[in-house]
Design an enzyme around this catalytic site. Structure first.
Site, PDB file in Angstrom:
ATOM      1  N   HIS A 180       2.222   2.927  -0.752  1.00  0.00           N
ATOM      2  CA  HIS A 180       0.873   3.355  -0.392  1.00  0.00           C
ATOM      3  C   HIS A 180       0.314   2.559   0.781  1.00  0.00           C
ATOM      4  O   HIS A 180      -0.479   3.079   1.578  1.00  0.00           O
ATOM      5  CB  HIS A 180      -0.054   3.284  -1.601  1.00  0.00           C
ATOM      6  CG  HIS A 180      -0.068   4.558  -2.398  1.00  0.00           C
ATOM      7  ND1 HIS A 180       0.968   4.890  -3.254  1.00  0.00           N
ATOM      8  CD2 HIS A 180      -0.951   5.595  -2.435  1.00  0.00           C
ATOM      9  CE1 HIS A 180       0.700   6.077  -3.802  1.00  0.00           C
ATOM     10  NE2 HIS A 180      -0.447   6.523  -3.314  1.00  0.00           N
ATOM     11  N   ASP A 197       3.262  12.199  -4.071  1.00  0.00           N
ATOM     12  CA  ASP A 197       2.433  11.086  -4.526  1.00  0.00           C
ATOM     13  C   ASP A 197       3.016  10.483  -5.799  1.00  0.00           C
ATOM     14  O   ASP A 197       3.109   9.259  -5.946  1.00  0.00           O
ATOM     15  CB  ASP A 197       1.013  11.598  -4.768  1.00  0.00           C
ATOM     16  CG  ASP A 197      -0.025  10.486  -4.814  1.00  0.00           C
ATOM     17  OD1 ASP A 197       0.231   9.393  -4.269  1.00  0.00           O
ATOM     18  OD2 ASP A 197      -1.118  10.721  -5.356  1.00  0.00           O
ATOM     19  N   HIS A 215      -1.698  13.712   1.795  1.00  0.00           N
ATOM     20  CA  HIS A 215      -1.461  12.354   1.307  1.00  0.00           C
ATOM     21  C   HIS A 215      -0.063  12.200   0.701  1.00  0.00           C
ATOM     22  O   HIS A 215       0.696  11.309   1.068  1.00  0.00           O
ATOM     23  CB  HIS A 215      -2.531  12.006   0.263  1.00  0.00           C
ATOM     24  CG  HIS A 215      -2.307  10.729  -0.460  1.00  0.00           C
ATOM     25  ND1 HIS A 215      -2.629   9.497   0.065  1.00  0.00           N
ATOM     26  CD2 HIS A 215      -1.787  10.484  -1.698  1.00  0.00           C
ATOM     27  CE1 HIS A 215      -2.319   8.551  -0.802  1.00  0.00           C
ATOM     28  NE2 HIS A 215      -1.813   9.115  -1.882  1.00  0.00           N
ATOM     29  N   HIS A 220       1.877   4.121   3.783  1.00  0.00           N
ATOM     30  CA  HIS A 220       1.135   5.377   3.999  1.00  0.00           C
ATOM     31  C   HIS A 220      -0.144   5.112   4.779  1.00  0.00           C
ATOM     32  O   HIS A 220      -0.459   5.793   5.756  1.00  0.00           O
ATOM     33  CB  HIS A 220       0.793   6.040   2.668  1.00  0.00           C
ATOM     34  CG  HIS A 220      -0.321   7.048   2.779  1.00  0.00           C
ATOM     35  ND1 HIS A 220      -1.663   6.681   2.757  1.00  0.00           N
ATOM     36  CD2 HIS A 220      -0.308   8.391   2.935  1.00  0.00           C
ATOM     37  CE1 HIS A 220      -2.412   7.748   2.897  1.00  0.00           C
ATOM     38  NE2 HIS A 220      -1.624   8.807   2.999  1.00  0.00           N
TER      39      HIS A 220
END
Length: 381
Positions: A264, A169, A281, A267
């Site tokens: 993101h 992340d 994540h 993602h």
């Protein structure tokens, strides 16, 4: 140009820091609503009992039901009023932390992560789900947490995969902040989506946020491997302390005040593929960061550096690494459509975005990652 920066009022990190939790509760009063999964409470019960006795405070256990839903938030707010709690504590992983943010609504909130898997603990936002666990909405609050407290001993004794996911992340933080800075896009530290008409204009990121995002990336490269080894051995070392700070504080301030971009959003697109649902994540964000670098035609040396880092700590570099052994053209189209919806952060990239370009970036990133892994296997032989 209007700029904004947001951060917690206090961040404190150290070995056995939970023993001092009562001191911070005392800042607001004599009792706190403790929102935590029973298993997380059990892991640190001795420390909670010690700090309650030492500082003469009461922890009101909430029997958190595991989902950050509107119904659960309302139940806990009622309990907090009934017990006259002076503040709210979110202890554990993302769901408990987000629920605590919603219950507190920006007032007297102490966040105590027991894993360093994401950069969410420092932020003033949360994700709300239905009671069944489906995504429902984002929530934004008037301020960031009052205190973010990290007990590095607890983090060191959690499974290493959480720490590595946090590095995934954090890996995107600099590259997304850099893209946002180049496009002069708004950041979460300003005004969130959906604010009322007549509000002040959205704000861009500050030089401070970009500098923190860059330090985040540099620290990952410097200490990532050694931190992983330390966590494998359940030992707190300077490298592990640095990576905990990187995963939670540097990445947290970097993403919220520096901005999100393609990584993101990609993602979020990848989550439509069932195979990805068993991966964390940060693991999916790591591959998505490689896809962003391909999308922006980053220098080969930079992509190679990211690939080397991911491989060294065990982060995904190709689709197979996040559970996608095969993908159809229709599935790729759905991923790209999801990543490119108008409100997604991918539009913070400093050039026009198309679904076709996103599909190409994912396919090429996957090929680059697979070729990289093959080259590593050949080198070992």
């Amino acid at each position: 140009m209007r700029k904004a920066f947001i951060s917690p009022s206090k961040y404190v990190q150290g070995e056995n820091e939970l023993l001092n939790l009562g001191y911070f509760i005392r800042t607001y009063g004599e009792s706190a609503l403790l929102i935590a999964h029973p298993e997380d409470v059990k892991r640190v019960k001795d420390k909670l009992d010690f700090t309650s006795k030492k500082f003469n405070v009461t922890l009101v256990e909430s029997e958190f039901r595991g989902e950050c839903s509107r119904e659960e938030v309302q139940r806990l707010q009622h309990l907090a009023r009934e017990k006259q709690c002076s503040c709210t504590i979110g202890l554990g992983g993302g769901k408990a932390i987000d629920t605590a943010k919603c219950v507190a609504e920006g007032d007297a909130l102490i966040i105590v992560p027991t894993i360093a898997a994401t950069d969410a603990p420092t932020s003033h936002s949360a994700v709300i789900y239905t009671g069944e666990g489906a995504f429902e909405d984002y929530a934004y609050f008037k301020q960031s947490p009052s205190v973010v407290m990290i007990d590095t001993t607890v983090i060191a004794n959690a499974p290493t995969r959480f720490l590595v996911s946090g590095m995934g992340d954090a890996l995107s933080t600099y590259f997304e902040a850099r893209a946002t800075s180049r496009s002069f896009s708004k950041v979460n530290a300003g005004l969130p989506c959906g604010v009322h008409e007549g509000a002040a204009p959205a704000a861009g990121g500050t030089k401070a946020a970009l500098a923190l995002a860059k330090l985040c990336y540099e620290t990952l490269l410097e200490d990532g491997v050694r931190a992983k080894i330390a966590c494998d051995a359940n030992q707190v070392t300077p490298a592990l302390e640095n990576i905990i700070e990187t995963n939670i504080l540097l990445s947290g301030l970097g993403f919220e005040s520096g901005g999100l971009a393609a990584a993101h959003a990609i993602h979020n697109g990848l989550t439509v593929l069932p195979g990805t649902h068993h991966y964390f994540h940060g693991e999916k964000v790591a591959f998505s960061t490689i896809a962003q670098l391909v999308l922006e035609n980053a220098p080969k040396a930079e992509i190679d550096e990211v690939l080397e880092f991911c491989f060294s700590v065990g982060l995904p570099v190709c689709l197979a690494d996040i559970g996608v052994d095969a993908v159809t053209a229709d599935e790729l189209r759905l991923v790209a459509e999801t990543a490119c919806i108008p409100e997604e952060s991918i539009h913070a990239m400093p050039f026009p975005i198309t679904e076709e370009a996103v599909i190409s970036a994912i396919v090429v990133a996957d090929r680059i990652g697979r070729d990289f892994k093959l080259s590593k296997k050949d080198a070992i032989r």
